[in-house]
Design an enzyme around this catalytic site. Sequence first.
Site, PDB file in Angstrom:
ATOM      1  N   ALA A 137       0.860  -1.191   0.000  1.00 12.72           N
ATOM      2  CA  ALA A 137       0.000   0.000   0.000  1.00 12.72           C
ATOM      3  C   ALA A 137       0.888   1.229   0.000  1.00 12.72           C
ATOM      4  O   ALA A 137       2.015   1.199   0.504  1.00 12.72           O
ATOM      5  CB  ALA A 137      -0.924   0.010   1.215  1.00 12.72           C
ATOM      6  N   ALA A 139       0.466   5.705   0.391  1.00  8.06           N
ATOM      7  CA  ALA A 139      -0.434   6.837   0.632  1.00  8.06           C
ATOM      8  C   ALA A 139       0.369   8.123   0.653  1.00  8.06           C
ATOM      9  O   ALA A 139       1.490   8.180   0.144  1.00  8.06           O
ATOM     10  CB  ALA A 139      -1.199   6.625   1.935  1.00  8.06           C
ATOM     11  N   SER A 140      -0.195   9.165   1.270  1.00  4.85           N
ATOM     12  CA  SER A 140       0.437  10.479   1.216  1.00  4.85           C
ATOM     13  C   SER A 140       1.613  10.620   2.165  1.00  4.85           C
ATOM     14  O   SER A 140       2.538  11.383   1.907  1.00  4.85           O
ATOM     15  CB  SER A 140      -0.605  11.564   1.530  1.00  4.85           C
ATOM     16  OG  SER A 140      -1.190  11.324   2.789  1.00  4.85           O
ATOM     17  N   ILE A 141       1.592   9.892   3.278  1.00  5.52           N
ATOM     18  CA  ILE A 141       2.625  10.038   4.307  1.00  5.52           C
ATOM     19  C   ILE A 141       3.668   8.937   4.232  1.00  5.52           C
ATOM     20  O   ILE A 141       4.850   9.149   4.510  1.00  5.52           O
ATOM     21  CB  ILE A 141       1.985  10.051   5.712  1.00  5.52           C
ATOM     22  CG1 ILE A 141       1.011  11.220   5.832  1.00  5.52           C
ATOM     23  CG2 ILE A 141       3.037  10.147   6.806  1.00  5.52           C
ATOM     24  CD1 ILE A 141       1.662  12.575   5.774  1.00  5.52           C
ATOM     25  N   GLN A 143       4.453   4.367   2.993  1.00  2.69           N
ATOM     26  CA  GLN A 143       4.057   3.154   2.285  1.00  2.69           C
ATOM     27  C   GLN A 143       4.212   1.959   3.215  1.00  2.69           C
ATOM     28  O   GLN A 143       4.967   2.008   4.190  1.00  2.69           O
ATOM     29  CB  GLN A 143       4.878   2.969   1.017  1.00  2.69           C
ATOM     30  CG  GLN A 143       6.374   2.874   1.219  1.00  2.69           C
ATOM     31  CD  GLN A 143       7.133   2.990  -0.106  1.00  2.69           C
ATOM     32  OE1 GLN A 143       6.871   3.871  -0.918  1.00  2.69           O
ATOM     33  NE2 GLN A 143       8.092   2.087  -0.319  1.00  2.69           N
ATOM     34  N   LYS A 158       4.703   0.181   8.271  1.00  2.00           N
ATOM     35  CA  LYS A 158       4.463   1.457   7.586  1.00  2.00           C
ATOM     36  C   LYS A 158       5.710   2.322   7.708  1.00  2.00           C
ATOM     37  O   LYS A 158       6.160   2.619   8.814  1.00  2.00           O
ATOM     38  CB  LYS A 158       3.248   2.172   8.175  1.00  2.00           C
ATOM     39  CG  LYS A 158       2.905   3.453   7.445  1.00  2.00           C
ATOM     40  CD  LYS A 158       1.456   3.873   7.622  1.00  2.00           C
ATOM     41  CE  LYS A 158       1.117   4.240   9.042  1.00  2.00           C
ATOM     42  NZ  LYS A 158      -0.224   4.849   9.154  1.00  2.00           N
ATOM     43  N   ASP A 291     -10.840   9.919   8.565  1.00  2.00           N
ATOM     44  CA  ASP A 291     -10.477   9.805   7.149  1.00  2.00           C
ATOM     45  C   ASP A 291     -11.346   8.750   6.473  1.00  2.00           C
ATOM     46  O   ASP A 291     -11.225   7.555   6.762  1.00  2.00           O
ATOM     47  CB  ASP A 291      -9.000   9.433   7.027  1.00  2.00           C
ATOM     48  CG  ASP A 291      -8.506   9.473   5.584  1.00  2.00           C
ATOM     49  OD1 ASP A 291      -9.344   9.615   4.669  1.00  2.00           O
ATOM     50  OD2 ASP A 291      -7.285   9.360   5.375  1.00  2.00           O
TER      51      ASP A 291
END
Length: 443
Positions: A137, A139-141, A143, A158, A291
Amino acid sequence: MNEKTLTTASPVPKSRASRLLSMGGLATKLAGNVLTEGSKRWIKGEAPSLNELVLTPKNMGDVADKLARMRGAAMKLGQLLSMDAGTLLPPELAAVLARLQSQGVIMPMTQLIHTLESSWGTDWMDQFNYFSFDPIAAASIGQVHKARTLDNNELAIKIQYPGVAQSIDSDIDNVISLLRLSGLLPKGLDIDELVDEARRQLHLEADYYAESRHLTDFSGKISNFSISKNLIMPTYFAELSETNIMTMSFVEGVGIEEWLKDHPEDASRIMGLMLELFFTELLQMNLMQTDPNPANFHVCPDTGKLILFDFGAVRSFNPQFVDRYKQAIDQAIDQNRAGLEAALEVLGFFKNGTDVANKAAVIDIFTIAAEPLRSATPYHFAQSDIAKRIHEIGMSVSKDPDAWHTPPADVLFLHRKMAGLYLMAAKHKAVVDTRTIYQQISG
């Protein structure tokens, strides 16, 4: 969490200077696009406005691509704007920013390894039997990577993009300046409170220790309520975590969008659980994961339970705020405009006084949003034009920006989650007895 390979790799700009240059390069590119498009139109004898030249598909695509490749605050702010101010933005910009909800660009291998070695040392692999360098995955912050410890614990790790935490303030300032100078944000639209709240939220999300506390706190509180029997949450591994690395147990599941695409008959049950979770978070826990990005929700294929991921956007609500907001909901359900106006005024919707020009529109929007809670029969989200009606009212207000007042930050994040759930329910044609869910939870 279901594995998938993300193949688009792009180095994350690390320093403030490189990120500023990246935004400057976008501004230059937009200006060049405007000049090129303007020349073409003028040669044809047309006289386009500057706004028409700015809001072209090419410019919108360039903005989305740049924000996605910068990641961090630049991408997250685009996501927040697409969710929270969507009815106030030009539809072209809103549509492009919405793409950022699912867009993910990963770090190249060299940058990933450098990040891991900086946090765990050069011998970091010694603590694992297995580590997948292909993220499951992005995202913005950060992976997420799958791994297995020496004692065979399956993990989801993460890893934060380098430089993201240090560049939050400058990124936000640069993005807002770009959007305003380019005309992509309507003149006079006041989003200062939203931007300040996004800044605070992003600093919090970039601190993975804070997210781990959110996960632990949320898991403990939700266990006291009936919805918990239908939820699964990962376990935090403190010994393998840093402020920029968060390690959790790997939970096997299927993304909610993929699940509902393959199991459309399950949409009403799943969305019923999502709405039950929403009202439990708000009214009983006063603590919410705000979110609504579908990537944060998976389904366990064996049990049908909801799997919750990503606790960076957890928000705590003051009990007094919750009581006041519930009063507003109840007045909207009863379609008591005078009572709703009074409740919204107490919540801080009309800071500019009783003569706020858009007051009737705000009351209309709130009343329409409560429609599923008013329905005496299960609500057919896909057959409703609720989103269209709210959008049309919002667009009529946006034509007079001086009349608009951005609601309090708590309301913005709350509505962001609610709007996301409504849209998901409509997309998957869910039929949900929303009224009963609300009544049972609100007491």
